[in-house]
Write a protein that holds these residues in place. Structure first.
Motif, PDB file in Angstrom:
ATOM      1  N   VAL A 212       0.850  -1.192   0.000  1.00 39.66           N
ATOM      2  CA  VAL A 212       0.000   0.000   0.000  1.00 39.66           C
ATOM      3  C   VAL A 212       0.888   1.245   0.000  1.00 39.66           C
ATOM      4  O   VAL A 212       2.037   1.197   0.445  1.00 39.66           O
ATOM      5  N   PRO A 213       0.367   2.386  -0.468  1.00 41.58           N
ATOM      6  CA  PRO A 213       1.153   3.629  -0.468  1.00 41.58           C
ATOM      7  C   PRO A 213       1.047   4.346   0.879  1.00 41.58           C
ATOM      8  O   PRO A 213       0.211   5.226   1.065  1.00 41.58           O
ATOM      9  N   TRP A 214       1.889   3.960   1.805  1.00 47.43           N
ATOM     10  CA  TRP A 214       1.838   4.585   3.131  1.00 47.43           C
ATOM     11  C   TRP A 214       2.031   6.102   3.011  1.00 47.43           C
ATOM     12  O   TRP A 214       2.827   6.568   2.189  1.00 47.43           O
ATOM     13  N   PRO A 215       1.337   6.863   3.841  1.00 46.45           N
ATOM     14  CA  PRO A 215       1.545   8.318   3.805  1.00 46.45           C
ATOM     15  C   PRO A 215       2.896   8.701   4.393  1.00 46.45           C
ATOM     16  O   PRO A 215       3.433   7.986   5.256  1.00 46.45           O
ATOM     17  N   ARG A 216       3.439   9.794   3.942  1.00 44.43           N
ATOM     18  CA  ARG A 216       4.657  10.320   4.549  1.00 44.43           C
ATOM     19  C   ARG A 216       4.352  10.722   5.987  1.00 44.43           C
ATOM     20  O   ARG A 216       3.216  11.086   6.314  1.00 44.43           O
ATOM     21  N   PRO A 217       5.360  10.682   6.873  1.00 40.84           N
ATOM     22  CA  PRO A 217       5.120  11.025   8.286  1.00 40.84           C
ATOM     23  C   PRO A 217       4.403  12.349   8.477  1.00 40.84           C
ATOM     24  O   PRO A 217       3.525  12.474   9.342  1.00 40.84           O
ATOM     25  N   GLY A 218       4.733  13.338   7.662  1.00 42.36           N
ATOM     26  CA  GLY A 218       4.117  14.643   7.809  1.00 42.36           C
ATOM     27  C   GLY A 218       2.646  14.685   7.447  1.00 42.36           C
ATOM     28  O   GLY A 218       1.940  15.642   7.798  1.00 42.36           O
ATOM     29  N   ARG A 219       2.174  13.650   6.745  1.00 39.50           N
ATOM     30  CA  ARG A 219       0.763  13.604   6.332  1.00 39.50           C
ATOM     31  C   ARG A 219      -0.090  12.737   7.247  1.00 39.50           C
ATOM     32  O   ARG A 219      -1.301  12.607   7.038  1.00 39.50           O
ATOM     33  N   LEU A 220       0.534  12.147   8.259  1.00 45.12           N
ATOM     34  CA  LEU A 220      -0.243  11.348   9.206  1.00 45.12           C
ATOM     35  C   LEU A 220      -1.219  12.239   9.965  1.00 45.12           C
ATOM     36  O   LEU A 220      -0.913  13.390  10.272  1.00 45.12           O
ATOM     37  N   PRO A 221      -2.386  11.732  10.314  1.00 47.54           N
ATOM     38  CA  PRO A 221      -3.303  12.494  11.154  1.00 47.54           C
ATOM     39  C   PRO A 221      -2.616  12.855  12.478  1.00 47.54           C
ATOM     40  O   PRO A 221      -1.761  12.100  12.962  1.00 47.54           O
ATOM     41  N   PRO A 222      -2.970  13.982  13.068  1.00 50.08           N
ATOM     42  CA  PRO A 222      -2.283  14.445  14.288  1.00 50.08           C
ATOM     43  C   PRO A 222      -2.217  13.401  15.399  1.00 50.08           C
ATOM     44  O   PRO A 222      -1.177  13.246  16.043  1.00 50.08           O
ATOM     45  N   GLY A 223      -3.310  12.673  15.620  1.00 50.79           N
ATOM     46  CA  GLY A 223      -3.314  11.682  16.692  1.00 50.79           C
ATOM     47  C   GLY A 223      -2.288  10.587  16.485  1.00 50.79           C
ATOM     48  O   GLY A 223      -1.604  10.173  17.425  1.00 50.79           O
ATOM     49  N   LEU A 224      -2.166  10.103  15.258  1.00 51.28           N
ATOM     50  CA  LEU A 224      -1.168   9.076  14.959  1.00 51.28           C
ATOM     51  C   LEU A 224       0.238   9.644  15.029  1.00 51.28           C
ATOM     52  O   LEU A 224       1.165   8.995  15.528  1.00 51.28           O
TER      53      LEU A 224
END
Length: 246
Positions: A212-224
């Motif tokens: 899967v195309p994991w999101p870059r760390p900066g695009r993770l939702p704030p809680g994660l």
């Protein structure tokens, strides 16, 4: 006739089976399904009411569920056994697998989706990975309904996510205590217990082997993102085992 694995790309139980097949060197054809639209296909394969994935088809026989599939693989393909030979270690491996399937799997799913569903542009590519490209756009168009349905079906909300986080951290601390002593979960060697731990926690450390195309760390939702900053080190022993054996 090649084996076929019917799965969701994002499913961590499917990742467990993908890993087992690769670990044993078994060739197979992946069949990626779209969550929510997969039921007819799975019922057609199994003849039952349950629509859960993964489902492995071997010589016309459909095996549903990661535990049952791993049992079948060890029975049908002797090389690279997934269970230790010693009876006590075998029992330990199966006990760990059962516990992780029942506790870690649902907890990771609840915790991760609670946060990811807050970011449609992030979660849509994960849910539709390896399926027709237009599914991502259709999912985003109807995302409010997707969000509502997933939360209802899997009982995902603020309270259940908080409980899931507690389960995740407690299990990781327990597993890490074993790994930090230089042992595996069921004795001196790698087994399906460690495979289960690595696969089920994988969505939290987002390995490159996952399809899967994991999101870059900066695009993770704030809680994660905050959880990774505060508790991400808990994942390292499990992630290291995954990288070593995957």
């Amino acid at each position: 006739m090649p084996l076929k694995l019917y799965q969701f790309a994002i499913s961590h139980y499917s990742e467990k089976v993908r890993w087992a097949l690769d670990f044993k060197g078994i060739g197979y054809e992946p069949e990626y399904l779209l969550p929510g639209m997969h039921g007819k296909v799975i019922r057609g394969l199994t003849g039952g009411k349950a629509t859960s994935v993964p489902v492995l088809v071997d010589s016309g026989k459909a095996i549903q569920g990661s535990v049952e599939i791993l049992d079948h693989l060890d029975s049908a393909f002797a090389d690279n056994a997934l269970l230790p030979e010693a009876p006590d270690e075998r029992a330990s491996a199966l006990a760990w697998e059962k516990r992780l399937d029942e506790e870690a799997g649902p907890a990771v799913r609840t915790f991760a989706y609670h946060h990811l569903l807050q970011r449609p542009k992030v979660v849509a590519p994960l849910l539709t990975a390896k399926t027709a490209f237009w599914n991502q756009y259709l999912l985003r168009l109807g995302f409010s309904r997707v969000d509502e349905t997933m939360r209802e079906l899997m009982n995902i909300n603020e309270k259940t996510a908080a409980r899931a986080q507690t389960v995740i951290e407690s299990l990781l601390e327990e597993i890490n205590a074993v790994y930090q002593e230089g042992r595996y979960l069921a004795g001196p060697g790698f087994s399906r217990a460690d495979m289960t731990a690595g696969a089920l926690f994988a969505p939290l450390f987002m390995p490159s082997q996952y399809p899967v195309p994991w999101p870059r760390p900066g695009r993770l939702p704030p809680g994660l993102r905050e959880w990774h900053q505060q508790k991400g080190s808990l994942l390292e022993p499990v992630a290291n085992c995954y990288r070593k054996h995957r």
